[in-house]
Write a protein that holds these residues in place. Structure first.
Motif, short mmCIF file in Angstrom:
data_model
loop_
_atom_site.label_atom_id
_atom_site.label_comp_id
_atom_site.label_asym_id
_atom_site.label_seq_id
_atom_site.Cartn_x
_atom_site.Cartn_y
_atom_site.Cartn_z
N ALA A 63 61.10 7.32 73.96
CA ALA A 63 60.62 7.54 75.33
C ALA A 63 60.63 6.26 76.16
O ALA A 63 60.65 6.33 77.40
CB ALA A 63 59.20 8.10 75.30
N VAL A 64 60.60 5.09 75.50
CA VAL A 64 60.50 3.82 76.23
C VAL A 64 61.56 2.84 75.73
O VAL A 64 61.47 2.36 74.60
CB VAL A 64 59.11 3.19 76.07
CG1 VAL A 64 59.01 1.89 76.88
CG2 VAL A 64 58.01 4.15 76.49
N ARG A 81 61.14 0.82 80.81
CA ARG A 81 61.13 2.12 81.48
C ARG A 81 60.42 3.15 80.61
O ARG A 81 60.59 3.16 79.40
CB ARG A 81 62.56 2.58 81.77
CG ARG A 81 63.26 1.75 82.84
CD ARG A 81 64.66 2.22 83.12
NE ARG A 81 65.56 1.90 81.99
CZ ARG A 81 66.23 2.77 81.29
NH1 ARG A 81 66.15 4.00 81.56
NH2 ARG A 81 67.02 2.40 80.30
N GLY A 82 59.64 3.98 81.27
CA GLY A 82 58.90 5.01 80.56
C GLY A 82 59.28 6.40 81.04
O GLY A 82 59.39 6.63 82.24
N ARG A 83 59.46 7.30 80.11
CA ARG A 83 59.81 8.68 80.44
C ARG A 83 58.58 9.43 80.95
O ARG A 83 57.45 9.14 80.54
CB ARG A 83 60.35 9.36 79.19
CG ARG A 83 60.91 10.76 79.41
CD ARG A 83 61.56 11.23 78.12
NE ARG A 83 60.59 11.31 77.03
CZ ARG A 83 60.91 11.44 75.75
NH1 ARG A 83 62.19 11.47 75.39
NH2 ARG A 83 59.97 11.51 74.82
N ALA A 84 58.78 10.35 81.86
CA ALA A 84 57.68 11.16 82.38
C ALA A 84 57.06 11.99 81.26
O ALA A 84 57.76 12.45 80.36
CB ALA A 84 58.18 12.07 83.50
N ASP A 85 55.72 12.13 81.31
CA ASP A 85 55.04 12.99 80.34
C ASP A 85 54.03 13.85 81.10
O ASP A 85 54.05 13.92 82.33
CB ASP A 85 54.37 12.15 79.24
CG ASP A 85 53.40 11.12 79.81
OD1 ASP A 85 52.82 11.37 80.89
OD2 ASP A 85 53.20 10.08 79.16
N GLY A 89 54.32 10.32 85.70
CA GLY A 89 55.73 10.49 85.99
C GLY A 89 56.53 9.34 85.40
O GLY A 89 55.98 8.44 84.76
N GLU A 90 57.81 9.36 85.57
CA GLU A 90 58.66 8.27 85.09
C GLU A 90 58.22 6.97 85.75
O GLU A 90 57.90 6.93 86.93
CB GLU A 90 60.12 8.57 85.42
CG GLU A 90 61.10 7.53 84.90
CD GLU A 90 62.54 7.92 85.17
OE1 GLU A 90 63.40 7.03 85.15
OE2 GLU A 90 62.79 9.12 85.42
N TRP A 91 58.20 5.89 84.98
CA TRP A 91 57.77 4.61 85.51
C TRP A 91 58.66 3.49 84.98
O TRP A 91 59.42 3.68 84.02
CB TRP A 91 56.31 4.33 85.13
CG TRP A 91 56.05 4.31 83.64
CD1 TRP A 91 55.68 5.37 82.86
CD2 TRP A 91 56.19 3.19 82.76
NE1 TRP A 91 55.57 4.99 81.55
CE2 TRP A 91 55.87 3.66 81.45
CE3 TRP A 91 56.53 1.86 82.93
CZ2 TRP A 91 55.89 2.82 80.34
CZ3 TRP A 91 56.56 1.01 81.82
CH2 TRP A 91 56.24 1.50 80.54
N SER A 92 58.57 2.32 85.60
CA SER A 92 59.35 1.18 85.14
C SER A 92 58.66 -0.13 85.53
O SER A 92 57.80 -0.16 86.42
CB SER A 92 60.77 1.21 85.70
OG SER A 92 60.76 1.03 87.11
N ASN A 182 53.73 4.71 89.00
CA ASN A 182 53.24 5.55 87.90
C ASN A 182 53.01 4.80 86.60
O ASN A 182 52.69 5.43 85.58
CB ASN A 182 54.23 6.69 87.64
CG ASN A 182 54.16 7.76 88.72
OD1 ASN A 182 53.11 7.98 89.30
ND2 ASN A 182 55.29 8.39 88.99
#
Length: 263
Positions: A63-64, A81-85, A89-92, A182
Motif C-alpha cells: 500500500a505504501v 505515497r499512501g493508497r486510499a483506505d 484518501g490517497e496521500w503523499s 490526507n
C-alpha cells in the motif's frame, strides 16, 4: 561552523575514523539513506530497488511505496505515497534531498510500526522544545529557537490541511518537505518529534555542510561501533514485528481444567 574535540569512542585495537556530531540536526545534511532503508527492511518491507537505480521500498501490503532519488527532476529527494483506505484518501509526502535521514526516519519508522491509541498532536514535540508559534489568518507556524527550522499548517481554500516544513541557514543550505492534505497526522507528528529533537546527529568527515549556523564536535568512531548502532535499529524493528506477531497468534491462557472460550 564551530568545532570542538571530544574523547574518542573507539575500542583499543580498532581503526577509528573521524566523524562529527552536528547541531542542529535539521542542518546536518542528508546522511546515509541506510538509516531509513535498513529499518524498513528489518520491519518486513520489500526492497524493490534495481541495480544501480534509486532506492525503492514497498510495505508488506504493497500500500505504501517509498523512493529516494536525488536526481529526479524537477526536485530530487524522498517520495512517500499512501493508497486510499477506509479512513483516508490517497496521500503523499515529498522531502528534499538534504532532509536529514534521522528526520525522514521519523515518518518512515512510524509507517512500519503500530499507531498509538491517542490522537496525534503535531505541535506537542515542538512546544516541548520551546519553538516559537505564531498565527496569521489561516496559517499557523512554529519556528525553532534559532530560527533555522519551521513547521507550518495552512487551511486550504476548501478546508483542507496543508503541511509544510523545512530548514534553511543564512548561506542558503537546507531542505523543505510537503505533505498532501490526507496524510495521516501521526506520521507528521513522528516527523516533528525528530525535527525538534535537540540531540546531535553523526556525520562522517567530508559530509558536514559548510554553515555558520551549525555546531560540530569531532569524535573518533570505529566501524564496529557504527555497525552496532545500525544493528540496534534493526534489532528494534525485528523485536516490534515479533511482538505484533506474538500478540496476534497468542491463544487465551486457560488454567488446567478450565474452559476456553473462542472469540
Amino acid at each position: 561552523m564551530r568545532k570542538k574535540q571530544r574523547q574518542g569512542w573507539a575500542s583499543p585495537g580498532e581503526q577509528a575514523e573521524q566523524h562529527y556530531l552536528v547541531q542542529p540536526r535539521a542542518l546536518a545534511g542528508g546522511g546515509d539513506i541506510r538509516h531509513v532503508s535498513e529499518f524498513l527492511r528489518a520491519s518486513g518491507w520489500r526492497d524493490k530497488s534495481k541495480r544501480g537505480g534509486p532506492l525503492h521500498m514497498e510495505s508488506p501490503d504493497r500500500a505504501v511505496p517509498i523512493t529516494y532519488d536525488p536526481y529526479v527532476l524537477p526536485v530530487g529527494g524522498w517520495s512517500v505515497r499512501g493508497r486510499a483506505d477506509g479512513t483516508n484518501g490517497e496521500w503523499s509526502a515529498h522531502l528534499g534531498t538534504q532532509t536529514p535521514v534521522e528526520i525522514v526516519a521519523g515518518l518512515t519508522d512510524a509507517l512500519a510500526q503500530p499507531r498509538f491509541a491517542h490522537a496525534p498532536n503535531v505541535w506537542a514535540p515542538l512546544q516541548e522544545q520551546q519553538w516559537h508559534a505564531r498565527s496569521e489568518g489561516q496559517t499557523y507556524t512554529a519556528t525553532s529557537p534559532d530560527g533555522t527550522a519551521w513547521m507550518q499548517y495552512r487551511q486550504g481554500p476548501e478546508g483542507t490541511a496543508l503541511w509544510w516544513t523545512g530548514a534553511k541557514d543564512t548561506q542558503g543550505n537546507g531542505w523543505t518537505a510537503t505533505f498532501t492534505p490526507n496524510i495521516p497526522l501521526h506520521l507528521v507528528q513522528a516527523l516533528s518529534a525528530e525535527l525538534a529533537s535537540p540531540e546531535p546527529v553523526l556525520r562522517p568527515r567530508g559530509r558536514v555542510p559548510l554553515s555558520a549556523q551549525i555546531r560540530t564536535w569531532s569524535v573518533s568512531v570505529s566501524p564496529a561501533q557504527l555497525g552496532a548502532w545500525q544493528q540496534a535499529r534493526i534489532t528494534a524493528a525485528r523485536a516490534a514485528i515479533w511482538a505484533r506477531t506474538s500478540t496476534r497468534n497468542a491463544s487465551p491462557y486457560t488454567p488446567s481444567g478450565g474452559v476456553r472460550t473462542r472469540r
